[in-house]
Scaffold this motif. Structure first.
Motif, PDB file in Angstrom:
ATOM      1  N   LEU A  51       5.745   2.947  -1.398  1.00 35.01           N
ATOM      2  CA  LEU A  51       5.009   1.678  -1.364  1.00 35.01           C
ATOM      3  C   LEU A  51       5.534   0.847  -0.196  1.00 35.01           C
ATOM      4  O   LEU A  51       6.739   0.585  -0.105  1.00 35.01           O
ATOM      5  CB  LEU A  51       5.215   0.920  -2.676  1.00 35.01           C
ATOM      6  CG  LEU A  51       4.292  -0.275  -2.928  1.00 35.01           C
ATOM      7  CD1 LEU A  51       2.847   0.187  -3.101  1.00 35.01           C
ATOM      8  CD2 LEU A  51       4.761  -1.045  -4.166  1.00 35.01           C
TER       9      LEU A  51
ATOM     10  N   ASN B 242       5.328  -5.706 -10.945  1.00 39.20           N
ATOM     11  CA  ASN B 242       4.524  -6.237  -9.833  1.00 39.20           C
ATOM     12  C   ASN B 242       5.154  -7.434  -9.129  1.00 39.20           C
ATOM     13  O   ASN B 242       4.471  -8.157  -8.387  1.00 39.20           O
ATOM     14  CB  ASN B 242       3.107  -6.595 -10.293  1.00 39.20           C
ATOM     15  CG  ASN B 242       2.273  -5.364 -10.572  1.00 39.20           C
ATOM     16  OD1 ASN B 242       2.419  -4.341  -9.904  1.00 39.20           O
ATOM     17  ND2 ASN B 242       1.413  -5.444 -11.566  1.00 39.20           N
TER      18      ASN B 242
ATOM     19  N   THR C 170      -1.818  -4.825  -4.500  1.00 40.72           N
ATOM     20  CA  THR C 170      -2.192  -3.534  -3.920  1.00 40.72           C
ATOM     21  C   THR C 170      -3.406  -3.691  -3.003  1.00 40.72           C
ATOM     22  O   THR C 170      -4.419  -4.263  -3.403  1.00 40.72           O
ATOM     23  CB  THR C 170      -2.501  -2.507  -5.014  1.00 40.72           C
ATOM     24  OG1 THR C 170      -1.352  -2.360  -5.844  1.00 40.72           O
ATOM     25  CG2 THR C 170      -2.865  -1.152  -4.414  1.00 40.72           C
TER      26      THR C 170
ATOM     27  N   LYS D 217       0.851  -1.192   0.000  1.00 44.60           N
ATOM     28  CA  LYS D 217       0.000   0.000   0.000  1.00 44.60           C
ATOM     29  C   LYS D 217       0.883   1.236   0.000  1.00 44.60           C
ATOM     30  O   LYS D 217       1.931   1.261   0.656  1.00 44.60           O
ATOM     31  CB  LYS D 217      -0.896   0.005   1.251  1.00 44.60           C
ATOM     32  CG  LYS D 217      -1.907   1.127   1.313  1.00 44.60           C
ATOM     33  CD  LYS D 217      -3.077   0.896   0.385  1.00 44.60           C
ATOM     34  CE  LYS D 217      -4.182   1.924   0.607  1.00 44.60           C
ATOM     35  NZ  LYS D 217      -5.305   1.726  -0.326  1.00 44.60           N
ATOM     36  N   LYS D 218       0.459   2.279  -0.697  1.00 41.60           N
ATOM     37  CA  LYS D 218       1.180   3.556  -0.637  1.00 41.60           C
ATOM     38  C   LYS D 218       0.913   4.226   0.703  1.00 41.60           C
ATOM     39  O   LYS D 218      -0.209   4.225   1.191  1.00 41.60           O
ATOM     40  CB  LYS D 218       0.755   4.465  -1.787  1.00 41.60           C
ATOM     41  CG  LYS D 218       1.257   3.993  -3.149  1.00 41.60           C
ATOM     42  CD  LYS D 218       0.894   4.966  -4.254  1.00 41.60           C
ATOM     43  CE  LYS D 218       1.447   4.494  -5.586  1.00 41.60           C
ATOM     44  NZ  LYS D 218       1.087   5.419  -6.686  1.00 41.60           N
TER      45      LYS D 218
END
Length: 335
Positions: A168, A152, A214, A136-137
């Motif tokens: 991230l 990814n 994500t 997650k950011k």
């Protein structure tokens, strides 16, 4: 290429790491383990178990600090999920905690922190891969493990870097299998004297494709103000009043626990079970523990369980459990 399984027919195991002491959430965790803290009138553990129940049929909870409270609260079954407990006898890190469950793991499993909240979509999406890490950011990435990825796929994981590398971060949710325990056995203690789960994840990524998924909704709980953020996010800014609670006052954008009596004004706050807020009192942006009797004004503060505060003003500080204070302005922690 990894094959995505039909998730409708798959059931697996999950491991919830819930052994830590969590000093950053003091004084609330002086009287309970962190996974039993509540947001939106439900414990962190219950939120995760509810979101897991469609995907796993067994959860192994690694316990340590105040372990009997968790065992008593959750029991041996939660809805359709079988529950097992394994004790981490010494606080030797997350790698050590996970390694303690090896003999109970059949094959594929999820591993997650018991003091954060992960969404149902998070669990569904991470299960699509053989190996995966939920990312997650973050606004303050240096507080977490920072992720470097390419197409990814995990390239590197740097714990709490002092300079900016990426925004991230690692959420602590992984999709793994039984092979992973061989990597845990090879761990050496880190500089802080612990066996780090993330070191084994980095070793896994050297030879296997670890997908970076994500997060849809990851709610990390590090400090008391994170409880308030998570509470508001789950409630969607609506007020929740618990079972058998009486609201004679004015409550907005807050969670009120069970068996409470509210006669004052409560804003943007979490009030835990069996607590009384007296008439003309104001509680704002604060967390009030269980069995607290409060009168006065409180802003941006934490009051732990069993405190009795009469005619006080509390500003940006923490009150330890069981404190009895009258007729004071409190602007520093009372321990």
């Amino acid at each position: 290429m990894q094959v995505t399984k039909n998730l409708d027919s798959v059931k697996m195991q999950a491991v919830i790491l819930a052994a830590g002491k969590s000093t950053r959430t003091y004084p609330l965790t002086l009287t309970r383990p962190k996974p039993l803290l509540k947001v939106a009138n439900k414990t962190l553990l219950e939120h995760n178990l509810d979101n897991l129940k469609d995907f796993v049929d067994e959860v192994i909870i690694v316990v340590g600090y105040k372990k009997n409270m968790i065992k008593k609260f959750i029991g041996n079954k939660y809805k359709n999920i079988r529950i097992k407990y394994v004790e981490q006898k010494q606080q030797l890190g997350t790698g050590n905690a996970l390694s303690s469950v090896e003999k109970f793991i059949k094959n594929d499993f999820l591993s997650l922190h018991g003091d954060d909240i992960y969404s149902k979509e998070d669990f569904k999406n991470i299960m699509k891969h053989k190996y995966a890490i939920l990312t997650k950011k973050a606004d303050k990435p240096k507080l977490f493990g920072v992720i470097l990825k390419k197409n990814n796929i995990l390239v590197d994981l740097i714990e709490k870097p002092q300079r900016f590398i990426s925004n991230l971060v690692n959420t602590g949710l992984y999709k793994l299998d039984k092979f992973f325990f061989s990597l845990l056995k090879g761990l050496k203690k880190s500089r802080r004297g612990e066996y780090e789960l993330t070191d084994a994840i980095k070793n896994l990524a050297k030879n296997e494709r670890v997908y970076c998924v994500t997060s849809e909704q990851w709610l990390p709980i590090s400090y008391h103000f994170d409880l308030l953020k998570a509470d508001q996010s789950i409630r969607k800014n609506k007020t929740i009043i618990g079972t058998n609670s009486k609201n004679y006052g004015n409550v907005k954008n807050s969670s009120i626990g069970n068996n409470c009596i509210i006669r004052g004004h409560v804003r943007n706050s979490v009030i835990m079970d069996k607590t009384i807020i007296d008439k003309n009192s104001v509680v704002k942006d604060s967390v009030i523990g269980e069995n607290v009797h409060f009168s006065g004004r409180i802003l941006d503060s934490v009051v732990a369980d069993n405190a009795k505060l009469e005619n006080v003003v509390v500003k940006s500080c923490k009150i330890w459990p069981g404190k009895a204070i009258r007729n004071k302005i409190i602007e520093k922690d009372v321990t």
